[in-house]
Design a protein around this motif. Structure first.
Motif, mmCIF file in Angstrom:
data_model
loop_
_atom_site.group_PDB
_atom_site.id
_atom_site.type_symbol
_atom_site.label_atom_id
_atom_site.label_comp_id
_atom_site.label_asym_id
_atom_site.label_seq_id
_atom_site.Cartn_x
_atom_site.Cartn_y
_atom_site.Cartn_z
ATOM 1 N N SER A 6 26.128 91.202 -16.857
ATOM 2 C CA SER A 6 26.686 91.057 -15.510
ATOM 3 C C SER A 6 27.871 90.105 -15.535
ATOM 4 N N ALA A 7 28.414 89.857 -16.735
ATOM 5 C CA ALA A 7 29.519 88.910 -16.890
ATOM 6 C C ALA A 7 30.762 89.429 -16.179
ATOM 7 N N SER A 8 31.532 88.510 -15.621
ATOM 8 C CA SER A 8 32.761 88.871 -14.923
ATOM 9 C C SER A 8 33.791 87.758 -15.144
ATOM 10 N N PRO A 9 35.071 88.082 -15.331
ATOM 11 C CA PRO A 9 35.602 89.440 -15.435
ATOM 12 C C PRO A 9 35.442 89.977 -16.855
ATOM 13 N N GLY A 10 34.857 91.145 -16.988
ATOM 14 C CA GLY A 10 34.696 91.780 -18.290
ATOM 15 C C GLY A 10 33.532 91.207 -19.063
ATOM 16 N N MET A 11 32.749 92.086 -19.711
ATOM 17 C CA MET A 11 31.606 91.611 -20.483
ATOM 18 C C MET A 11 32.003 91.127 -21.873
ATOM 19 N N GLY A 12 33.236 91.414 -22.313
ATOM 20 C CA GLY A 12 33.692 90.939 -23.618
ATOM 21 C C GLY A 12 33.606 92.016 -24.687
ATOM 22 N N THR A 13 33.251 91.606 -25.897
ATOM 23 C CA THR A 13 33.289 92.487 -27.074
ATOM 24 C C THR A 13 31.890 92.689 -27.648
ATOM 25 N N PRO A 14 31.245 93.819 -27.373
ATOM 26 C CA PRO A 14 29.927 94.068 -27.977
ATOM 27 C C PRO A 14 29.981 94.108 -29.501
ATOM 28 N N PHE A 15 31.046 94.729 -30.067
ATOM 29 C CA PHE A 15 31.153 94.709 -31.530
ATOM 30 C C PHE A 15 32.610 94.858 -31.945
ATOM 31 N N VAL B 39 44.189 103.012 -28.806
ATOM 32 C CA VAL B 39 43.258 102.690 -27.720
ATOM 33 C C VAL B 39 42.920 103.924 -26.893
ATOM 34 N N ALA B 40 41.636 104.029 -26.504
ATOM 35 C CA ALA B 40 41.187 105.006 -25.512
ATOM 36 C C ALA B 40 40.338 104.268 -24.485
ATOM 37 N N LYS B 41 40.573 104.543 -23.214
ATOM 38 C CA LYS B 41 39.818 103.908 -22.139
ATOM 39 C C LYS B 41 38.540 104.705 -21.887
ATOM 40 N N LEU B 42 37.418 103.980 -21.796
ATOM 41 C CA LEU B 42 36.116 104.627 -21.656
ATOM 42 C C LEU B 42 35.617 104.502 -20.217
ATOM 43 N N PRO B 43 35.135 105.597 -19.631
ATOM 44 C CA PRO B 43 34.708 105.585 -18.219
ATOM 45 C C PRO B 43 33.278 105.090 -18.040
ATOM 46 N N PHE B 44 32.998 103.866 -18.520
ATOM 47 C CA PHE B 44 31.663 103.294 -18.379
ATOM 48 C C PHE B 44 31.595 102.437 -17.117
ATOM 49 N N THR B 45 30.429 102.467 -16.464
ATOM 50 C CA THR B 45 30.146 101.566 -15.340
ATOM 51 C C THR B 45 28.810 100.902 -15.640
ATOM 52 N N ILE B 46 28.862 99.780 -16.320
ATOM 53 C CA ILE B 46 27.619 99.184 -16.843
ATOM 54 C C ILE B 46 27.507 97.690 -16.563
ATOM 55 N N VAL C 225 36.844 98.657 -32.671
ATOM 56 C CA VAL C 225 36.454 97.614 -31.711
ATOM 57 C C VAL C 225 36.057 98.252 -30.388
ATOM 58 N N LEU C 226 34.977 97.732 -29.789
ATOM 59 C CA LEU C 226 34.595 98.076 -28.418
ATOM 60 C C LEU C 226 34.750 96.810 -27.587
ATOM 61 N N ILE C 227 35.566 96.874 -26.517
ATOM 62 C CA ILE C 227 35.887 95.658 -25.772
ATOM 63 C C ILE C 227 36.114 95.964 -24.300
ATOM 64 N N GLU C 228 35.651 95.053 -23.457
ATOM 65 C CA GLU C 228 35.980 95.061 -22.031
ATOM 66 C C GLU C 228 36.485 93.670 -21.702
ATOM 67 N N TRP C 229 37.798 93.522 -21.540
ATOM 68 C CA TRP C 229 38.436 92.209 -21.448
ATOM 69 C C TRP C 229 39.122 92.070 -20.101
ATOM 70 N N GLY C 230 38.829 90.969 -19.409
ATOM 71 C CA GLY C 230 39.448 90.747 -18.110
ATOM 72 C C GLY C 230 39.039 91.830 -17.118
ATOM 73 N N ASN C 231 40.005 92.287 -16.332
ATOM 74 C CA ASN C 231 39.730 93.327 -15.339
ATOM 75 C C ASN C 231 40.012 94.726 -15.860
ATOM 76 N N ASN C 232 40.242 94.863 -17.157
ATOM 77 C CA ASN C 232 40.504 96.168 -17.748
ATOM 78 C C ASN C 232 39.195 96.939 -17.933
ATOM 79 N N PRO C 233 39.249 98.280 -17.960
ATOM 80 C CA PRO C 233 38.047 99.051 -18.275
ATOM 81 C C PRO C 233 37.671 98.864 -19.739
ATOM 82 N N MET C 234 36.454 99.293 -20.089
ATOM 83 C CA MET C 234 36.053 99.197 -21.483
ATOM 84 C C MET C 234 36.914 100.128 -22.321
#
Length: 423
Positions: free
Chosen positions: A253-262, A291-298, A274-283
């Motif tokens: 539930s981290a905000s903004p962005g959950m960070g880097t799972p791996f 880069v490819a943007k992933l449509p996750f809502t998690i 790399v898998l990353i959700e940084w700042g207000n950007n999508p994962m």
């Protein structure tokens, strides 16, 4: 006093004074400080007045300069005194204070820095919350494996945590009322940290006993804080891969962005995979810096199962959330195989091989069942993993097992069963 001055002014005033007077002769007379210049001078009235005005102006300038010098001397004395006090405070400073991540910062007069104290209290509060979460997990374990010894240990640890919370609250009140001196603050902090260390060790010992009674894949990693030192490292490297599927259970539930799972780095390329959700950007998924943007809502504080598949031919990728495909694309690093002999890290983004972590990109949350295959899983296989409707597959490249993971910096692991989260 004016004789030297008149001798200096004579050559300059001579032409002006000599006009209309014929040959001019100067008579210089010493005049007392308060004397009448005009009475002692053989000069004309107009010239004497000019000379008197010049002298008075010079005298005023000298007085102003003298006053300025005195002010500057006073300022120098004040600064020297302050510097001396600062130097004496630095000599008396306690060992370890003001140094490193755990030290208290000080201002120039040696007073306790309130922002630093507040930050330390916040860190203690977060540590206590992490320990409480671990204890709650142990309570769940004790309910499944009831024994008087486990229950007694749980009660002792709960009492310890309650006492620590009271101590932290007492420190907050004392800081707000200004009761603690720097030395007393350091002593109080040392006592609480010592108790925290002891408590952490006892919980860790209890978790070790718990670990012996669980399957090797039923555990989760927890990263409670956004730091640059909490992470886990997979002992194996990835081989050269022309396709992959990477799946995991994740909660944040981290905000903004959950960070880097791996993140997976290889020599010469820190962003190999790399898998990353940084700042207000999508994962995002990065392959060789593409880069490819992933449509996750998690990012809702609930457990989710996610999978990403990719093949080097045309760079085709697919994204799955909770067993359902949510997006796909192509031209993601096409015809670039994933390189071998790298470092695979969970919880941090690498800027250099195995390091260069940035706290702003760190993962905050919980992660489990991280598995890697060197092929593209079918939609049915992904759905089976997410719904526990069939026997769970293990990655043929990286399989989720405690023996394959080393943890660092205070990241923790405890029992986790994915299928229980669905009930």
């Amino acid at each position: 006093r004016l004789l030297p001055l008149l001798l200096l002014l004579g050559p300059a005033l001579g032409p002006a004074l000599g006009q209309g007077l014929g040959q001019t002769r100067f008579i210089c007379t010493s005049v007392p400080l308060d004397g009448d210049v005009c009475a002692a001078s053989a000069l004309g009235t107009g010239s004497a007045e000019e000379l008197k005005g010049t002298v008075l102006q010079l005298r005023e300038t000298v007085l102003q300069q003298k006053e300025t010098i005195m002010n500057q001397k006073e300022t120098i004395r004040e600064l020297t005194a302050k510097l001396g006090r600062c130097e004496s405070q630095s000599v008396l400073e306690l060992p370890g204070e003001g140094k490193g991540r755990k030290g208290f910062s000080k201002n120039t007069m040696g007073d306790l820095s309130r922002p630093a104290a507040a930050e330390t209290l916040s860190q203690l509060g977060q540590t206590l919350q992490s320990l409480k979460t671990r204890l709650e997990n142990l309570e769940q374990f004790s309910r499944m494996n009831s024994s008087s010894q486990t229950n007694n240990l749980k009660d002792i640890l709960q009492n310890k945590i309650d006492d620590l919370e009271k101590q932290v609250l007492s420190r907050v009140n004392s800081l707000e009322e200004g009761k603690l001196s720097p030395r007393n603050e350091s002593e109080e902090r040392g006592k609480i940290e010592s108790t925290l260390t002891s408590l952490h060790q006892r919980i860790s010992d209890l978790e070790k006993g718990q670990k012996d009674n669980r399957p090797p894949d039923r555990f989760q990693l927890t990263f409670p804080l956004r730091t640059n030192y909490m992470y886990a490292k997979v002992k194996k490297s990835l081989p050269e891969m022309y396709a992959f599927s990477i799946c995991m259970w994740i909660k944040s539930s981290a905000s903004p962005g959950m960070g880097t799972p791996f993140s997976y780095a290889v020599p010469g390329q820190a962003n190999e995979l790399v898998l990353i959700e940084w700042g207000n950007n999508p994962m995002e998924i990065l392959i060789n810096d593409k880069v490819a943007k992933l449509p996750f809502t998690i990012n809702d504080g609930k457990w989710h199962h996610i999978c990403v598949t990719w093949t080097t031919r045309d760079g085709v990728w697919e994204a799955y959330q909770d067993g359902t495909q949510t997006g796909n694309g192509e031209n993601l690093a096409p015809y670039h195989p994933i390189k071998p002999q790298g470092v695979l890290v969970l919880g941090q983004e690498q800027d250099t091989l195995g390091g260069g972590f940035d706290a702003t990109q760190a993962f905050v949350g919980e992660l489990a069942h991280f598995n890697v295959w060197d092929r593209k899983l079918s939609p049915g296989e992904v759905y089976g993993l997410a719904t526990c409707s069939s026997k769970a597959l293990a990655g043929n490249v990286i399989a989720w097992a405690e023996s394959n993971i080393d943890i660092y910096g205070g990241a923790t692991k405890w029992t986790f069963e994915a299928c229980r989260q669905l009930n």
